[in-house]
Design a protein around this motif. Structure first.
Motif, PDB file in Angstrom:
ATOM      1  N   HIS A 128       8.299 -85.447 -34.394  1.00  0.00           N
ATOM      2  CA  HIS A 128       7.421 -85.972 -33.342  1.00  0.00           C
ATOM      3  C   HIS A 128       6.060 -85.305 -33.540  1.00  0.00           C
ATOM      4  O   HIS A 128       5.934 -84.099 -33.342  1.00  0.00           O
ATOM      5  CB  HIS A 128       8.006 -85.657 -31.964  1.00  0.00           C
ATOM      6  N   LEU A 129       5.084 -86.094 -33.973  1.00  0.00           N
ATOM      7  CA  LEU A 129       3.768 -85.530 -34.265  1.00  0.00           C
ATOM      8  C   LEU A 129       2.992 -85.322 -32.969  1.00  0.00           C
ATOM      9  O   LEU A 129       2.604 -86.282 -32.310  1.00  0.00           O
ATOM     10  CB  LEU A 129       3.010 -86.469 -35.214  1.00  0.00           C
ATOM     11  N   VAL A 130       2.805 -84.060 -32.596  1.00  0.00           N
ATOM     12  CA  VAL A 130       2.024 -83.764 -31.382  1.00  0.00           C
ATOM     13  C   VAL A 130       0.539 -83.946 -31.694  1.00  0.00           C
ATOM     14  O   VAL A 130      -0.214 -84.498 -30.892  1.00  0.00           O
ATOM     15  CB  VAL A 130       2.302 -82.335 -30.868  1.00  0.00           C
ATOM     16  N   GLY A 131       0.115 -83.527 -32.888  1.00  0.00           N
ATOM     17  CA  GLY A 131      -1.271 -83.765 -33.281  1.00  0.00           C
ATOM     18  C   GLY A 131      -1.735 -82.864 -34.405  1.00  0.00           C
ATOM     19  O   GLY A 131      -1.165 -81.794 -34.635  1.00  0.00           O
ATOM     20  N   TYR A 132      -2.775 -83.331 -35.116  1.00  0.00           N
ATOM     21  CA  TYR A 132      -3.466 -82.518 -36.113  1.00  0.00           C
ATOM     22  C   TYR A 132      -4.881 -82.293 -35.621  1.00  0.00           C
ATOM     23  O   TYR A 132      -5.511 -83.213 -35.111  1.00  0.00           O
ATOM     24  CB  TYR A 132      -3.462 -83.184 -37.503  1.00  0.00           C
ATOM     25  N   PHE A 133      -5.374 -81.060 -35.747  1.00  0.00           N
ATOM     26  CA  PHE A 133      -6.653 -80.683 -35.161  1.00  0.00           C
ATOM     27  C   PHE A 133      -7.537 -79.994 -36.204  1.00  0.00           C
ATOM     28  O   PHE A 133      -7.104 -79.060 -36.880  1.00  0.00           O
ATOM     29  CB  PHE A 133      -6.422 -79.755 -33.968  1.00  0.00           C
ATOM     30  N   LEU A 134      -8.773 -80.473 -36.298  1.00  0.00           N
ATOM     31  CA  LEU A 134      -9.733 -79.983 -37.294  1.00  0.00           C
ATOM     32  C   LEU A 134     -10.799 -79.118 -36.656  1.00  0.00           C
ATOM     33  O   LEU A 134     -11.148 -79.329 -35.493  1.00  0.00           O
ATOM     34  CB  LEU A 134     -10.449 -81.190 -37.920  1.00  0.00           C
ATOM     35  N   PRO A 135     -11.401 -78.175 -37.413  1.00  0.00           N
ATOM     36  CA  PRO A 135     -12.466 -77.347 -36.856  1.00  0.00           C
ATOM     37  C   PRO A 135     -13.567 -78.209 -36.244  1.00  0.00           C
ATOM     38  O   PRO A 135     -13.969 -79.214 -36.837  1.00  0.00           O
ATOM     39  CB  PRO A 135     -13.017 -76.583 -38.066  1.00  0.00           C
ATOM     40  N   TYR A 136     -14.028 -77.810 -35.061  1.00  0.00           N
ATOM     41  CA  TYR A 136     -15.092 -78.561 -34.399  1.00  0.00           C
ATOM     42  C   TYR A 136     -16.298 -77.680 -34.104  1.00  0.00           C
ATOM     43  O   TYR A 136     -17.408 -77.978 -34.494  1.00  0.00           O
ATOM     44  CB  TYR A 136     -14.562 -79.182 -33.105  1.00  0.00           C
ATOM     45  N   GLU A 137     -16.066 -76.553 -33.410  1.00  0.00           N
ATOM     46  CA  GLU A 137     -17.164 -75.655 -33.041  1.00  0.00           C
ATOM     47  C   GLU A 137     -16.660 -74.228 -33.227  1.00  0.00           C
ATOM     48  O   GLU A 137     -15.501 -73.947 -32.993  1.00  0.00           O
ATOM     49  CB  GLU A 137     -17.568 -75.914 -31.586  1.00  0.00           C
ATOM     50  N   GLY A 138     -17.528 -73.348 -33.657  1.00  0.00           N
ATOM     51  CA  GLY A 138     -17.107 -71.961 -33.887  1.00  0.00           C
ATOM     52  C   GLY A 138     -16.429 -71.852 -35.243  1.00  0.00           C
ATOM     53  O   GLY A 138     -16.916 -72.416 -36.223  1.00  0.00           O
ATOM     54  N   THR A 139     -15.289 -71.157 -35.265  1.00  0.00           N
ATOM     55  CA  THR A 139     -14.538 -70.936 -36.508  1.00  0.00           C
ATOM     56  C   THR A 139     -14.446 -72.217 -37.342  1.00  0.00           C
ATOM     57  O   THR A 139     -14.022 -73.252 -36.834  1.00  0.00           O
ATOM     58  CB  THR A 139     -13.126 -70.428 -36.151  1.00  0.00           C
ATOM     59  N   ASN A 140     -14.840 -72.156 -38.618  1.00  0.00           N
ATOM     60  CA  ASN A 140     -14.921 -73.388 -39.417  1.00  0.00           C
ATOM     61  C   ASN A 140     -13.805 -73.542 -40.452  1.00  0.00           C
ATOM     62  O   ASN A 140     -13.799 -74.493 -41.214  1.00  0.00           O
ATOM     63  CB  ASN A 140     -16.294 -73.476 -40.117  1.00  0.00           C
ATOM     64  N   ASP A 141     -12.858 -72.593 -40.461  1.00  0.00           N
ATOM     65  CA  ASP A 141     -11.834 -72.660 -41.514  1.00  0.00           C
ATOM     66  C   ASP A 141     -10.416 -72.579 -40.968  1.00  0.00           C
ATOM     67  O   ASP A 141      -9.487 -72.263 -41.707  1.00  0.00           O
ATOM     68  CB  ASP A 141     -12.068 -71.564 -42.565  1.00  0.00           C
ATOM     69  N   VAL A 142     -10.249 -72.865 -39.681  1.00  0.00           N
ATOM     70  CA  VAL A 142      -8.897 -72.854 -39.117  1.00  0.00           C
ATOM     71  C   VAL A 142      -8.586 -74.215 -38.518  1.00  0.00           C
ATOM     72  O   VAL A 142      -9.354 -74.742 -37.709  1.00  0.00           O
ATOM     73  CB  VAL A 142      -8.717 -71.730 -38.070  1.00  0.00           C
ATOM     74  N   ALA A 143      -7.483 -74.816 -38.954  1.00  0.00           N
ATOM     75  CA  ALA A 143      -7.022 -76.110 -38.439  1.00  0.00           C
ATOM     76  C   ALA A 143      -5.569 -75.945 -37.996  1.00  0.00           C
ATOM     77  O   ALA A 143      -4.930 -74.938 -38.314  1.00  0.00           O
ATOM     78  CB  ALA A 143      -7.138 -77.183 -39.522  1.00  0.00           C
ATOM     79  N   TRP A 144      -5.075 -76.943 -37.238  1.00  0.00           N
ATOM     80  CA  TRP A 144      -3.747 -76.812 -36.654  1.00  0.00           C
ATOM     81  C   TRP A 144      -2.978 -78.109 -36.758  1.00  0.00           C
ATOM     82  O   TRP A 144      -3.563 -79.196 -36.673  1.00  0.00           O
ATOM     83  CB  TRP A 144      -3.860 -76.451 -35.155  1.00  0.00           C
ATOM     84  N   GLY A 145      -1.679 -77.973 -36.887  1.00  0.00           N
ATOM     85  CA  GLY A 145      -0.786 -79.115 -36.802  1.00  0.00           C
ATOM     86  C   GLY A 145       0.397 -78.735 -35.923  1.00  0.00           C
ATOM     87  O   GLY A 145       0.926 -77.627 -36.053  1.00  0.00           O
ATOM     88  N   LEU A 146       0.789 -79.624 -35.008  1.00  0.00           N
ATOM     89  CA  LEU A 146       1.933 -79.353 -34.137  1.00  0.00           C
ATOM     90  C   LEU A 146       2.942 -80.489 -34.300  1.00  0.00           C
ATOM     91  O   LEU A 146       2.589 -81.665 -34.147  1.00  0.00           O
ATOM     92  CB  LEU A 146       1.505 -79.259 -32.667  1.00  0.00           C
ATOM     93  N   ILE A 147       4.180 -80.118 -34.609  1.00  0.00           N
ATOM     94  CA  ILE A 147       5.231 -81.118 -34.820  1.00  0.00           C
ATOM     95  C   ILE A 147       6.468 -80.684 -34.044  1.00  0.00           C
ATOM     96  O   ILE A 147       6.880 -79.520 -34.142  1.00  0.00           O
ATOM     97  CB  ILE A 147       5.578 -81.248 -36.323  1.00  0.00           C
TER      98      ILE A 147
END
Lengths: 130, 121
Positions: A52-71
């Motif tokens: 169940h894909l909760v979401g993928y999240f890309l850097p937007y503001e601030g830290t530019n090298d951390v992204a997230w995925g929740l499953i």
């Protein structure tokens, strides 16, 4: 947002989502677009393989090298079965090969967490304002 | 579902390092946010507690349509009695040792897609 069968009720009422795998990616910040493509590839792969894909999240503001995925999964056994399916899914394999070649993910951490009841997917109660 | 009613451009991902002996206390703290956050203008994606493996990291994800909305939300929290009480409770009990916030945007089309494999989640 592009969900086809959008329900009137929150997802928690329809799907048992006991466990969520939270993935924290350290990415190559010069390859943000490439990582976005990776996330888009997973739109069809993850649900098809049983996540169940909760979401993928890309850097937007601030830290530019951390992204997230929740499953989310209903058990660790489901997670294990999902991982096994990924290994034989042609599109998943192709995506994994792309990740290896491009080195866009420098590091990843996984945490296995459970959702706190009554906190999943509650929209703002203030009209129009997020 | 949140994504359809409201524009959710930005998600604030909070990574909590908690006192692992106070997991239940943090759970109560999260349950309280379940009531408070939507009324103060946040779209609550979810609060997540340690389940397997790492025992001292928990997460909260809250979505907004802009950084301005996030700022307005933070201001509302400051005057919401239950929010103030919840912050005070966490402070007194030292439930949270550390927190990090990342402001991220959802990758289009990846939000809240259930498994399509029959009988599994």
């Amino acid at each position: 947002m592009d969900r086809v069968d959008a329900p009137a009720t929150p997802a928690t009422e329809r799907v048992i989502m006991t466990i969520t795998c939270v993935i924290r990616y350290q990415i190559d910040p010069s390859q943000r677009d490439g990582f976005k493509k990776h996330a888009e590839n997973l739109i069809s792969v993850i649900p098809r393989c049983g996540g169940h894909l909760v979401g993928y999240f890309l850097p937007y503001e601030g830290t530019n090298d951390v992204a997230w995925g929740l499953i989310a999964f209903d058990s660790l056994a489901s997670y294990e079965a999902y991982r096994a399916r990924l290994k034989t899914d042609p599109e998943a394999r192709e995506d994994a090969a792309m990740m290896q070649t491009t080195h866009m993910i420098l590091r990843e951490e996984r945490n296995f967490v459970e959702v706190v009841e009554g906190t999943f997917n509650l929209p703002s109660a203030l009209g129009g304002k997020g | 579902m949140a994504a359809e009613g409201t524009a959710m451009t930005i998600t604030c991902v909070i990574r909590y390092q908690i006192d692992p002996f106070q997991r239940d206390g943090f759970k109560k703290y999260a349950e309280n946010w379940g009531r408070i956050i939507p009324r103060c203008g946040g779209n609550l994606v979810g609060y997540f507690l340690p389940y397997e493996g790492t025992n001292d990291v928990a997460w909260g994800l809250i979505a907004f349509d802009s950084l301005a909305s996030y700022e307005a939300y933070k201001n509302r929290l400051r005057v919401d009695p239950e929010a103030r009480e919840n912050f005070a409770m966490a402070q007194t009990k030292r439930l949270i040792l550390r927190e990090e916030r990342n402001f991220v945007e959802v990758a289009d089309g990846t939000f809240n897609l259930p498994s399509t494999l029959a009988g599994t989640a």
